[in-house]
Design a protein around this motif. Structure first.
Motif, PDB file in Angstrom:
ATOM      1  N   TYR A 386      54.199  70.337  28.405  1.00 51.04           N
ATOM      2  CA  TYR A 386      55.183  71.127  27.440  1.00 51.04           C
ATOM      3  C   TYR A 386      55.186  70.670  25.995  1.00 51.04           C
ATOM      4  O   TYR A 386      55.303  69.344  25.991  1.00 51.04           O
TER       5      TYR A 386
ATOM      6  N   SER B  86      49.943  70.205  24.472  1.00 50.63           N
ATOM      7  CA  SER B  86      50.451  71.644  24.008  1.00 50.63           C
ATOM      8  C   SER B  86      50.005  72.495  22.885  1.00 50.63           C
ATOM      9  O   SER B  86      49.815  73.510  22.801  1.00 50.63           O
ATOM     10  N   THR B 245      55.467  73.924  19.311  1.00 48.52           N
ATOM     11  CA  THR B 245      55.108  75.153  19.675  1.00 48.52           C
ATOM     12  C   THR B 245      54.491  76.022  18.819  1.00 48.52           C
ATOM     13  O   THR B 245      54.788  75.641  17.523  1.00 48.52           O
ATOM     14  N   GLU B 267      59.518  80.625  20.911  1.00 50.64           N
ATOM     15  CA  GLU B 267      59.298  79.617  21.834  1.00 50.64           C
ATOM     16  C   GLU B 267      60.009  78.142  21.630  1.00 50.64           C
ATOM     17  O   GLU B 267      60.149  77.845  20.449  1.00 50.64           O
ATOM     18  N   ASN B 269      60.461  73.974  23.419  1.00 54.33           N
ATOM     19  CA  ASN B 269      60.484  73.047  24.480  1.00 54.33           C
ATOM     20  C   ASN B 269      61.649  72.141  24.530  1.00 54.33           C
ATOM     21  O   ASN B 269      62.098  71.819  23.301  1.00 54.33           O
ATOM     22  N   GLN B 309      60.524  68.540  31.457  1.00 53.25           N
ATOM     23  CA  GLN B 309      60.271  69.211  30.463  1.00 53.25           C
ATOM     24  C   GLN B 309      60.438  70.753  30.585  1.00 53.25           C
ATOM     25  O   GLN B 309      59.943  71.348  31.858  1.00 53.25           O
ATOM     26  N   HIS B 311      60.166  74.779  29.077  1.00 55.49           N
ATOM     27  CA  HIS B 311      59.650  75.579  28.119  1.00 55.49           C
ATOM     28  C   HIS B 311      60.238  77.226  27.994  1.00 55.49           C
ATOM     29  O   HIS B 311      60.191  77.824  28.990  1.00 55.49           O
TER      30      HIS B 311
END
Lengths: 386, 386
Positions: A386, B86, B245, B267, B269, B309, B311
């Motif tokens: 991510y 990503s 993102t 979004e 992360n 990580q 998300h």
């Protein structure tokens, strides 16, 4: 005065195998032993849980996973590291013949301590009366010296639950035997090798096995109430791309301090593609792999290597581990490639065997596929970020 | 005369992303372009096969997987490599909103060539009239210079089958935007940074997006018949342990050369455990991870690191990638540990999200567990060797 010729391979493979190398000094690894001390914050026993019924649960005692009593004494730097993994996992597989995964819980070996193991792997001498290897005859010629037969030892314990108590229910010991004994005449000198005839190797292994059984029986904490399984493992040569295999196993039943009946095992590991005129197991399987390899290499540019390890039992393919090294790295390319590999693997690779496929770049593992002998479809996973 | 300031990260991550770095020289990677030439031994089209219905099949043309037209021009050495994965996988996820995996087949971007991409990522100048970044104003102060807004570009194509023909059915383009523009005043010199206000970054991204649509429409091989999706991606800072993102996406419908309506994406992360007062997403999820970490560390000695990580989409946890580094290596220890991790993960980690757990040593990947949002049990696999 530590002359027992054990190497430690710092920071690598294996924790609990005792292993002898041809020449060198004994050292302890840098793995702290704090793991074997239990904390008092949690008491009693727990188990790890079980991923599937063919795997042993592991025992957790007093809030910690109990590591092997011989932990920290590890692998020779000279040795083929494939021998290390297959020696240990092969013993676990053998153990399932005697100690079912339903009735027994796995525990790392607790009875053979590091000191004991070191002594056993040494040559017999006045300072090491328990050495399982023959006295030195003072000669260093490849055909004149007394070779080292017993190269490595590992113990695995199997406990049974009885109410809130967990009692030792069985012990397995793997004994690793040299078909070729590699040695040096001086530290860091050239490597020489003594070939050991198979008959001799097996005879020495069986002899050592019975000594190990007797010694374990003599320990109060083992006694006469548990079966002891001994597996004899023939190490693969140093330059092999696969590990060795177990060649015999026997069980000393409760009350017995001897293995009276030995079972011969017919197992073999090969690497593919074969180098020159090396054996490859079944030519049908080698062809299947070769077709798979050719197919994926023709469709995807920049694959830098496609290799496999195969495992045979009684002449039949049981498992195949494939490693694919790629030079491309795009996430979408890896995704497309992984799906294509699944398609090609279904088409070309033998069914009814365990197959594991690893897709790697220099950056590490990118994707992974696996299909067990009983599954029809490959499980696949592309490692994400991510 | 190559002044376009593109770096190439030799031999690493990503094949098809065009990416701009603050300062440096343009170089081609050492990846051969032979992959894009088709052989004549096989003709027509094939697809890669599909692992599951949420993944695109990939197109194979004339016996070869067709790599990106911009392949080989890759990542800046300065850049956070998490941004790379990503950026690419995020674009694929966005594309699924417009081009369903059932109706479309994936193909690496074929329309934006390397030369075009290089030119677009440059600063506008007399020698680079198509540069999407502003002319240099000659200043090098952090607040006085004209920053680089557009850092990277990637194209993905989606084709549709029509009988034996495969026609282009849609294009997605990711545009990577700098929130912070890192630059050097001379080659290999110190790194300076210009912060870009969010509003400005978004406005510049939208402006670039419409230029990209117009330029693609002007290409005969694209024309007016396919929708073009553009995603605006905000790069994570260089020291981040997660990638950036996508923040907006829009679609230029068939026949339109403009994106009239932009969809805002929410979004984020995060990395766990959090460093000092960094944001961690939901504190409940951070606590769940922390409990998991504490639990496995207390039961298994010698874990050297447990990190994750996470998300989030619209404030809700969607996925968690956990990496566990161990200092132990015994095959049986790894097996016990993997089973225990599955038990602890089931107990402590949030349900209903995609979870991937990698167990590693310095030797590489040892075991792997995964559970998708809809699954109840973890899949687990211990990497074997024969």
């Amino acid at each position: 005065m530590r002359s027992k010729r054990l190497y430690v391979f710092l920071g690598t493979v294996m924790a609990s195998i005792l292993l002898l190398a041809g020449c060198g000094n004994l050292k302890n690894s840098n793995i702290s032993s704090s793991g074997t001390k239990s904390t008092t914050t949690k008491s009693g026993y727990q188990t790890t849980g079980q991923s599937n019924s063919s795997m042993y649960e592991g025992l957790i005692e007093n809030g910690k996973y109990k590591t092997s009593a011989a932990r920290g004494l590890t692998v020779s730097q000279d040795s083929n590291t494939y021998n290390v993994k297959s020696f240990e996992s092969g013993l676990l597989t053998l153990s399932k013949k005697e100690f079912s995964t339903q009735d027994y819980i796995f525990q790392e070996g607790q009875k053979i301590t590091k000191t004991m193991g070191e002594a056993w792997l040494g040559r017999q001498s006045s300072s090491d009366p328990n050495g399982l290897n023959p006295k030195s005859n003072g000669k260093t010629g490849e055909t004149t010296r007394n070779p080292i037969y017993i190269q490595q030892i590992e113990e695995q314990d199997f406990v049974q639950q009885n109410g809130s108590k967990y009692n030792l229910g069985g012990i397995s010991v793997g004994i690793g035997l040299n078909k070729t004994d590699y040695y040096t005449k001086k530290a860091y000198g050239s490597t020489y090798q003594t070939d050991i005839p198979t008959d001799t190797m097996v005879a020495k292994g069986k002899e050592a096995a019975n000594k190990v059984v007797k010694r374990l029986r003599a320990k109060k904490s083992v006694g006469n109430d548990v079966p002891i399984l001994i597996g004899l493992y023939q190490l693969a040569p140093q330059d092999s791309l696969v590990g060795g295999t177990y060649i015999y196993y026997g069980v000393a039943a409760k009350g017995s301090d001897k293995i009276t009946s030995w079972h011969k095992l017919n197992e073999a590991n090969y690497s593919l593609p074969a180098v020159e005129d090396e054996k490859t197991g079944s030519s049908g399987d080698a062809t299947a792999f070769s077709n798979f390899k050719t197919n994926i290499q023709s469709f995807f540019p920049n694959l830098s290597g496609v290799t496999a390890q195969t495992h045979y039992e009684d002449g039949k393919l049981k498992g195949m581990n494939i490693t694919i090294n790629t030079q491309f790295y795009g996430e979408t390319e890896i995704m497309s490639f992984t799906q294509y590999v699944a398609t090609a693997a279904n088409k070309y690779l033998p069914s009814g065997v365990d197959i594991e496929i690893n897709i790697k770049t220099v950056q590490g593992e990118q994707a992974f596929l696996a299909r067990t002998a009983t599954q029809k479809k490959f499980y696949s996973h592309v490692f994400g970020s991510y």
